[in-house]
Write a protein that holds these residues in place. Structure first.
Motif, short mmCIF file in Angstrom:
data_model
loop_
_atom_site.label_atom_id
_atom_site.label_comp_id
_atom_site.label_asym_id
_atom_site.label_seq_id
_atom_site.Cartn_x
_atom_site.Cartn_y
_atom_site.Cartn_z
N LEU A 26 -3.80 3.84 2.87
CA LEU A 26 -5.05 4.45 2.43
C LEU A 26 -5.18 5.87 2.96
O LEU A 26 -5.03 6.11 4.15
CB LEU A 26 -6.23 3.60 2.91
N VAL A 27 -5.40 6.82 2.05
CA VAL A 27 -5.64 8.20 2.44
C VAL A 27 -7.02 8.62 1.94
O VAL A 27 -7.54 8.06 0.98
CB VAL A 27 -4.56 9.18 1.92
N PHE A 28 -7.60 9.59 2.60
CA PHE A 28 -8.94 10.08 2.27
C PHE A 28 -8.84 11.52 1.79
O PHE A 28 -8.48 12.41 2.57
CB PHE A 28 -9.85 9.96 3.49
N TRP A 29 -9.11 11.72 0.52
CA TRP A 29 -9.05 13.05 -0.09
C TRP A 29 -10.42 13.70 -0.03
O TRP A 29 -11.43 13.07 -0.28
CB TRP A 29 -8.62 12.95 -1.56
N THR A 30 -10.43 14.99 0.28
CA THR A 30 -11.66 15.75 0.30
C THR A 30 -11.37 17.19 -0.11
O THR A 30 -10.24 17.65 -0.03
CB THR A 30 -12.34 15.70 1.69
N ASP A 31 -12.39 17.87 -0.55
CA ASP A 31 -12.23 19.26 -0.97
C ASP A 31 -12.32 20.21 0.21
O ASP A 31 -11.93 21.36 0.11
CB ASP A 31 -13.31 19.60 -2.01
N ALA A 32 -12.83 19.73 1.32
CA ALA A 32 -12.96 20.55 2.53
C ALA A 32 -13.06 19.63 3.74
O ALA A 32 -14.15 19.35 4.24
CB ALA A 32 -14.19 21.44 2.43
N PRO A 33 -11.92 19.14 4.25
CA PRO A 33 -11.95 18.17 5.34
C PRO A 33 -12.66 18.68 6.59
O PRO A 33 -13.32 17.92 7.28
CB PRO A 33 -10.48 17.90 5.65
N ASN A 34 -12.54 19.98 6.86
CA ASN A 34 -13.18 20.50 8.07
C ASN A 34 -14.70 20.40 7.97
O ASN A 34 -15.38 20.44 8.98
CB ASN A 34 -12.74 21.92 8.38
N PHE A 35 -15.24 20.23 6.78
CA PHE A 35 -16.68 20.00 6.63
C PHE A 35 -16.97 18.51 6.42
O PHE A 35 -17.66 17.89 7.21
CB PHE A 35 -17.25 20.81 5.46
N ASP A 36 -16.43 17.95 5.34
CA ASP A 36 -16.76 16.57 4.97
C ASP A 36 -16.41 15.56 6.07
O ASP A 36 -17.24 14.73 6.45
CB ASP A 36 -16.03 16.17 3.68
N ILE A 37 -15.20 15.62 6.54
CA ILE A 37 -14.75 14.66 7.55
C ILE A 37 -15.50 14.87 8.86
O ILE A 37 -15.92 13.91 9.51
CB ILE A 37 -13.22 14.74 7.76
N SER A 38 -15.73 16.12 9.23
CA SER A 38 -16.47 16.41 10.46
C SER A 38 -17.88 15.84 10.41
O SER A 38 -18.37 15.26 11.39
CB SER A 38 -16.54 17.92 10.71
N VAL A 39 -18.54 15.99 9.26
CA VAL A 39 -19.90 15.45 9.11
C VAL A 39 -19.87 13.93 9.21
O VAL A 39 -20.68 13.33 9.94
CB VAL A 39 -20.52 15.92 7.77
N LEU A 40 -18.96 13.30 8.49
CA LEU A 40 -18.89 11.84 8.52
C LEU A 40 -18.53 11.31 9.92
O LEU A 40 -19.10 10.32 10.38
CB LEU A 40 -17.87 11.33 7.51
N GLU A 41 -17.61 11.98 10.60
CA GLU A 41 -17.25 11.54 11.96
C GLU A 41 -18.44 11.67 12.90
O GLU A 41 -18.67 10.80 13.74
CB GLU A 41 -16.05 12.34 12.47
N ALA A 42 -19.22 12.74 12.74
CA ALA A 42 -20.42 12.91 13.57
C ALA A 42 -21.44 11.81 13.29
O ALA A 42 -22.09 11.29 14.21
CB ALA A 42 -21.03 14.29 13.32
N GLU A 43 -21.56 11.43 12.02
CA GLU A 43 -22.50 10.36 11.66
C GLU A 43 -22.03 9.02 12.20
O GLU A 43 -22.83 8.23 12.70
CB GLU A 43 -22.68 10.31 10.15
N TYR A 44 -20.73 8.75 12.13
CA TYR A 44 -20.21 7.51 12.72
C TYR A 44 -20.46 7.49 14.22
O TYR A 44 -20.88 6.48 14.78
CB TYR A 44 -18.72 7.34 12.43
N LYS A 45 -20.23 8.62 14.88
CA LYS A 45 -20.44 8.70 16.33
C LYS A 45 -21.91 8.49 16.66
O LYS A 45 -22.25 7.76 17.60
CB LYS A 45 -19.97 10.06 16.85
#
Length: 108
Positions: A26-45
C-alpha cells in the motif's frame, strides 16, 4: 446532522487501510506530501494514534509528471470536482495516477 469526531474518522481510515489485502504494498499518493501528510500526521498525533503508512510508502504525484514536461499533464478528470475538498481531491489524484501509469506504459 452530527458529524463524526476527528479521532473516529482517523481510526476508521487506519482500520480500512489495515484490512486491505495489499497492505504490505500500500502506497499513499498525494499532490503535496509535505503539506497533506504533515497535516494528517499532526492530527493522528493530536488524537493519540499512529498513521497507517510508513514514510517509505508516501508518493508525490508531481514525481510522475516530472519526466514528461507538460505533454502528459492531465486535467481534473472527475465531473463536479470540488477544489480542496478532501474526498474530491483524493478521487482526482487516484484518477491521475491511473492515467499517468497508462501513459507511461504507452511511452516506454
Amino acid at each position: 446532522i452530527e458529524l463524526p469526531k476527528l479521532h473516529q474518522v482517523l481510526d476508521n481510515f487506519r482500520t480500512w487501510c489495515y484490512k486491505l489485502e495489499t497492505r504490505e504494498n500500500l502506497v499513499f499518493w498525494t499532490d503535496a506530501p509535505n503539506f497533506d501528510i504533515s497535516v494528517l500526521e499532526a492530527e493522528y498525533k493530536l488524537c493519540g494514534g499512529k498513521p497507517p503508512w510508513q514514510d517509505s510508502k508516501i508518493r508525490d504525484l508531481r514525481t510522475l509528471y516530472a519526466p514528461f514536461n507538460k505533454e502528459l499533464i492531465i486535467p481534473k478528470t472527475v465531473p463536479g470536482h470540488i477544489p480542496h475538498h478532501p474526498l474530491s481531491d483524493a478521487i482526482d489524484i487516484a484518477n491521475q495516477v491511473i492515467e499517468l501509469y497508462e501513459k507511461i506504459r504507452i511511452h516506454h
